[in-house]
Design an enzyme around this catalytic site. Sequence first.
Site, short mmCIF file in Angstrom:
data_model
loop_
_atom_site.label_atom_id
_atom_site.label_comp_id
_atom_site.label_asym_id
_atom_site.label_seq_id
_atom_site.Cartn_x
_atom_site.Cartn_y
_atom_site.Cartn_z
N ASP A 1 47.59 44.62 40.59
CA ASP A 1 47.12 44.50 38.57
C ASP A 1 49.02 44.37 38.21
OD1 ASP A 1 46.75 44.51 36.77
OD2 ASP A 1 44.65 45.62 37.31
N ARG B 1 32.40 24.42 34.29
CA ARG B 1 32.54 25.22 35.11
C ARG B 1 33.56 25.35 36.34
NH1 ARG B 1 29.16 25.99 39.17
NH2 ARG B 1 27.35 25.93 38.06
N LYS C 1 45.64 41.38 27.60
CA LYS C 1 46.90 42.10 27.17
C LYS C 1 48.37 41.88 26.71
CE LYS C 1 43.25 45.46 28.47
NZ LYS C 1 43.49 45.98 29.63
N TYR D 1 43.67 51.22 36.99
CA TYR D 1 42.72 51.11 35.89
C TYR D 1 40.84 51.18 36.03
CZ TYR D 1 40.25 48.00 32.29
OH TYR D 1 39.38 47.83 30.86
C1 LIG Z 1 42.19 45.71 30.57
C2 LIG Z 1 42.87 46.43 32.53
C3 LIG Z 1 42.29 45.76 33.12
C4 LIG Z 1 40.67 44.74 33.04
O1 LIG Z 1 41.05 43.72 32.07
P1 LIG Z 1 40.02 42.88 31.21
O2 LIG Z 1 40.53 41.56 30.41
O3 LIG Z 1 39.66 44.06 29.98
O4 LIG Z 1 38.74 42.23 32.00
C5 LIG Z 1 42.75 45.46 34.44
N1 LIG Z 1 43.76 46.17 34.81
C6 LIG Z 1 44.34 46.72 33.97
C7 LIG Z 1 45.64 47.31 34.37
C8 LIG Z 1 43.84 46.56 32.61
O5 LIG Z 1 45.14 47.03 31.71
#
Ligand SMILES: *Cc1c(COP(=O)(O)O)cnc(C)c1O
Length: 425
Positions: free
Chosen positions: A214, A79, A239, A132
């Site tokens: 992000d 952890r 992604k 998001y």
């Molecule tokens: C998918 C996504 C998230 C969240 O990510 P997870 O891995 O599904 O928790 C956050 N920001 C953006 C822009 C995303 O496309």
Amino acid sequence: MDTRSYRERTIDGHALRPESLMMSYGYDPQLSEGALKSPIFQTSTFVFKTAEEGKAFFELAYGLRQKRPAEEPGLIYSRINNPDLEILEDRLTIWDGAEAGLAFSSGMAAIATTLLTFLRPGDVIVHSEPIYGGTDFLVHRILPQFDIRRFGFAAGAEGALERAVEQARGLGRVAILYVETPANPTNTLVDLERCAAVARALGDGGGRPLVAVDNTFLGPLWQKPLEHGADLVLYSLTKYVGGHSDLIAGACLGGEPLIAPVRGMRTILGTMADAWTGWLVMRSLETLKLRMTSQMKNARYVAEFLADHPKVKRVLYLGFLEHGDPQHDIYHRQCEAAGSTFSFEIHGGEAEAFGILNALKLVKLAVSLGGTESLAEHPATMTHSDIPREAQERMGITPGLIRISVGIEHPEDVIADLAQALAAV
Ligand SMILES: *Cc1c(COP(=O)(O)O)cnc(C)c1O
């Protein structure tokens, strides 16, 4: 080869590119029986050689004293740290030019842990809109339960950021400026240098808000927020970085003084990624540049096909921005390519959009993006369905809007599929 060479980033003064470092950087085969690839360290805990060593490892992990020169943090418990995460984190920092990084069990784990590290009751977070869905829920529904308020500004609207910050200051200390650029699903850009300047104007040092970005949509290849004044970069590694639609993970990157408290919070919340996921993301990083480059090229062909199609009203593709548009100026300063996720609006509404989505064969009807396969979805009723109708319209999320993430298939096959689906309605 000396034993430190696995951390070398240059050869005779020649700087190695990120893609060349993804196969081996940060991993010493001599520590793992000579294995070329890092093993999966599927273990919950690590054996200390001596009690004194265990004591020293804990002192560092809990920040009880400063690190001695050349002292490396030791492995304690998965952890807190694990070799697959540590090697992955070292490799992730390379793309963004970050000093330090952390891997998480999801993008949302990275975002939530980071926000909880820096926000306190009474604070305000100013964020771009749209963001998001999970992040939107966090700032609208969860953070207010801790007396943390939010103030949104429309991505791309002239002066909206400055007005939002002015109004937010009336509510409390503006602790974070949170930006998602390009915005999903419209690809509207936010000027990161402007955000950094606005943050700086609110006071230097401890007083100013942190700029957190992000970077899931264009990063880490086509946009590097730290170079444009951001303090923290966040990712859903699920992604593009993961890229095979077979894992969920996230990351936070930045300078060590900011990453250190996030690391401490991650240890206590337990939001770290596991060894197997860390290993899978390392597997993915080896082909990241190949995949994103192929996807980026394919997306241009697909966008051009759609732009010429009589049933398509408009294509929100960054490569189509025109000179004189303020968005074009931001694009040229901030982005290195247009990426491969974009939306297009068809003539007609939900029924016509659904007709196209239902007729697709090669392109799969699914949310998520950035994987090797092309995916399409309907933002108004799927990814952005919890945004009220008028707000959707204001953000340009119309019933005729379809979002596509272009994969690494042959672009003519993706186009053939879209052509037959468009012909079907
Ligand atoms: C998918 C996504 C998230 C969240 O990510 P997870 O891995 O599904 O928790 C956050 N920001 C953006 C822009 C995303 O496309």
